[in-house]
Every structure is written in C-alpha cells, then in structure tokens.
Write a protein that holds these residues in place. Structure first.
Motif, PDB file in Angstrom:
ATOM      1  N   PHE A   1       0.420  -1.519   0.233  1.00 44.22           N
ATOM      2  CA  PHE A   1       0.050   0.175   0.029  1.00 44.22           C
ATOM      3  C   PHE A   1       0.448   1.017   0.080  1.00 44.22           C
TER       4      PHE A   1
ATOM      5  N   MET B   1      -6.194   2.603 -11.136  1.00 42.39           N
ATOM      6  CA  MET B   1      -7.497   2.231 -10.908  1.00 42.39           C
ATOM      7  C   MET B   1      -8.371   1.270 -11.514  1.00 42.39           C
TER       8      MET B   1
ATOM      9  N   SER C   1     -12.812   4.210  -9.518  1.00 43.67           N
ATOM     10  CA  SER C   1     -12.666   4.460  -7.990  1.00 43.67           C
ATOM     11  C   SER C   1     -12.218   5.783  -7.891  1.00 43.67           C
ATOM     12  N   PRO C   2     -11.049   6.421  -8.507  1.00 44.53           N
ATOM     13  CA  PRO C   2      -9.882   7.126  -8.005  1.00 44.53           C
ATOM     14  C   PRO C   2     -11.182   8.250  -8.258  1.00 44.53           C
TER      15      PRO C   2
ATOM     16  N   LEU D   1     -12.322   7.943  -4.419  1.00 39.22           N
ATOM     17  CA  LEU D   1     -11.143   8.289  -3.117  1.00 39.22           C
ATOM     18  C   LEU D   1     -11.625   9.744  -2.175  1.00 39.22           C
TER      19      LEU D   1
ATOM     20  N   LYS E   1      -4.828   6.431   2.169  1.00 39.73           N
ATOM     21  CA  LYS E   1      -3.889   4.966   1.746  1.00 39.73           C
ATOM     22  C   LYS E   1      -4.478   4.235   0.636  1.00 39.73           C
ATOM     23  N   VAL E   2      -4.123   3.524  -0.428  1.00 38.13           N
ATOM     24  CA  VAL E   2      -4.655   3.121  -1.711  1.00 38.13           C
ATOM     25  C   VAL E   2      -3.807   1.508  -1.641  1.00 38.13           C
TER      26      VAL E   2
ATOM     27  N   THR F   1      -1.827  -1.968  -2.779  1.00 37.24           N
ATOM     28  CA  THR F   1      -1.577  -1.523  -3.982  1.00 37.24           C
ATOM     29  C   THR F   1      -1.437  -3.370  -5.002  1.00 37.24           C
TER      30      THR F   1
ATOM     31  N   GLY G   1      -3.867  -0.130  -8.251  1.00 37.55           N
ATOM     32  CA  GLY G   1      -4.575   0.284  -6.955  1.00 37.55           C
ATOM     33  C   GLY G   1      -6.056  -0.052  -6.586  1.00 37.55           C
TER      34      GLY G   1
ATOM     35  N   LYS H   1      -9.374  -0.402  -4.007  1.00 29.91           N
ATOM     36  CA  LYS H   1     -10.173   0.722  -2.853  1.00 29.91           C
ATOM     37  C   LYS H   1      -9.901  -0.150  -1.112  1.00 29.91           C
TER      38      LYS H   1
END
Length: 94
Positions: free
Chosen positions: A4, A30, A34-35, A38, A46-47, A49, A62, A64
């Motif tokens: 992450f 991503m 999804s972005p 965030l 915090k992503v 990864t 990345g 969620k």
C-alpha cells in the motif's frame, strides 16, 4: 511487493491517480471510477496496491479494498489469458 501507499492525492483521473508520498509521485492505475471515491487533490489517502513487473516495465495497480485486490490477483493468476489490463477492465465493469 508494494502492499500500500499512504500520501496526498496530487492528481485524480477516471482510471488513475498520482499519489504524493513524501515528495515522490506514484502513478497508480485503478479500476475506472474508483479514483473519484478516494477524494480530491490534497486529501490524505491510503491505496492498496499491486506492483506488476514485466520485462522492462513496472506498473502499480491500486484498489479501494483488499477484496478488490484479491479478485484482481485471482483473475490474473488463475484465469488463462487474463492479464492486468483485462483484469482492471473486469473490475471496472462490476
């Protein structure tokens, strides 16, 4: 592997973000949409990864949630013909 990253959002696009982690910008691909969930640029996030290594290319993907990342890893490791890009397309559609 990079599990992450935690830092501030520098850029938010529909399918990727740039995360500033103590002055280093990480581009993270991503699933589409999804972005947006965030936050906005400047927010601390915090992503989760996965670092994909291919010949001369390093790509960060990345997620969620741990479940989303686990599904990505399952698709790329167990389904014949499904690589990271196809797996991201599948995640984008669900």
């Amino acid at each position: 592997m990079i599990t992450f990253l935690h830092g501030s959002l520098a850029e938010v696009l529909p399918n990727r973000v740039t995360l500033d982690v103590q002055g280093v910008g990480y581009e993270i691909n991503m699933p589409f949409g999804s972005p947006d969930s965030l936050g906005k640029p400047g927010d601390q996030v915090k992503v989760l990864t996965h670092l994909h290594v291919r010949e001369q290319e390093l790509t960060l993907y990345g997620f969620k949630s741990a479940e989303e990342r686990d599904l990505f890893l399952l698709l790329t490791s167990r389904v014949s013909g499904v690589g990271p890009k196809v797996a991201m397309s599948i995640l984008s559609s669900i």
